[in-house]
Design an enzyme around this catalytic site. Sequence first.
Site, PDB file in Angstrom:
ATOM      1  N   CYS A 235      -0.889   4.102   2.222  1.00  0.00           N
ATOM      2  CA  CYS A 235      -0.239   3.993   3.837  1.00  0.00           C
ATOM      3  C   CYS A 235       1.109   4.427   4.024  1.00  0.00           C
ATOM      4  CB  CYS A 235      -1.219   2.640   3.913  1.00  0.00           C
ATOM      5  SG  CYS A 235      -2.249   2.051   2.734  1.00  0.00           S
ATOM      6  N   ASP A 236       2.062   3.660   3.323  1.00  0.00           N
ATOM      7  CA  ASP A 236       3.174   3.993   4.067  1.00  0.00           C
ATOM      8  C   ASP A 236       4.890   4.603   3.820  1.00  0.00           C
ATOM      9  OD1 ASP A 236       2.506   1.866   5.511  1.00  0.00           O
ATOM     10  OD2 ASP A 236       2.562  -0.153   4.409  1.00  0.00           O
TER      11      ASP A 236
ATOM     12  N   CYS B 228       0.514  -1.614   0.224  1.00  0.00           N
ATOM     13  CA  CYS B 228       0.705   0.330   0.190  1.00  0.00           C
ATOM     14  C   CYS B 228       0.759   1.363   0.022  1.00  0.00           C
ATOM     15  CB  CYS B 228      -0.596  -0.171   1.635  1.00  0.00           C
ATOM     16  SG  CYS B 228      -1.997   1.123   1.065  1.00  0.00           S
TER      17      CYS B 228
END
Length: 315
Positions: free
Chosen positions: A142-143, A139
């Site tokens: 997300c990261d 992701c």
Amino acid sequence: MDIRNVVIIGSGCAGHTAALYSARANLKPLVIEGHEPGGQLGMTTSVENFPGFPDGIQGPELVENMRKQASRFGAEYRIGHVSKADLSSKADLSKRPVELTIGKEVIQTRTLIIASGASARWLGLPSEHALIGHGVSSCATCDGFFFSGKEIAVIGGGDSAMEEATFLTRFASKVTLIHRRDQFRASKIMLDRAQANPKIAFLTDTVVDEVLDVGKKEVTALRLRNLKSGASWDFPTSAMFLGIGHIPNAKIFEGQLDADADGYLITHKNVFTKVAGVFACGDVQDRRYRQAITAAGSGCMAALEVEKYLEEEGH
Ligand code: NAP
């Protein structure tokens, strides 16, 4: 035990749209959100191809809007994961309710809409598994932030990989896209955009054999192999992001519904499964289009079929 009219498994585009339509039909749908609320759109960046948004819209905002819209008409949302679905234990399929197990709770419903989508595919290497959350991720939104100023590798040759690589250039000093072939599955516009980005380099005909360094609990390099020359080398990088497609979330229906070799549920007339009153929509049954708009469209179809089925059954 109360018997629900309709339960929807999944809260991506397909699930929210099914919820909106069945809520407006006064069926008081219950949506079980699953492990990845918002589905794939919840983890994406700008969506440029959903009609109605000439300047694009962020994926999480789009699904949140859908959820609000369905809630306004009475759709109920519950955080949870369906661990068991009993579709066919009773002899008379048209009379029995479906039983769903969510944690310790069992819910009964006259109809079921499966909109459980698909989850990220992993390479399946033990070292990859050991380093998830320590430099291995599926992701980018997300990261990506955690790798500001670092070098990042992205695996895959489809639209997801192009999108991730392009997005990650916001943070990374350099992104290397590693693909197992020299032909790309990505659409021309996404590939062109990635190829025109000066921060993205391409390594083709190359696979990852191991992620280093499990001992240090961080990603320091990838052991790569060129499929044409056979050459193997360690490629230094701080992170590996996977963009290699998805696997349909249909395991709990194994043996009860038909699925193809890759696990996608088989439907006829768009959203019908072989069990009366059980419909499937979105990416869990669509290996061909897999778009937000087609998922939403099939969610609408499933809700309309639920309405028709309940009416025919006299509810
Ligand atoms: P995809 O089109 O199936 O591409 C998956 C890629 O990963 C392929 O290049 C495949 O290689 C590679 N791959 C698969 N398994 C692998 C493995 N074990 N090891 C190494 N490489 C592997 O999946 P996707 O990119 O997630 O796209 C899915 C759908 O969503 C598509 O319809 C796409 O258009 C859509 N999408 C659209 C957008 C957008 O428009 N903004 C963004 C993302 C996705 P091979 O080519 O060799 O098979």
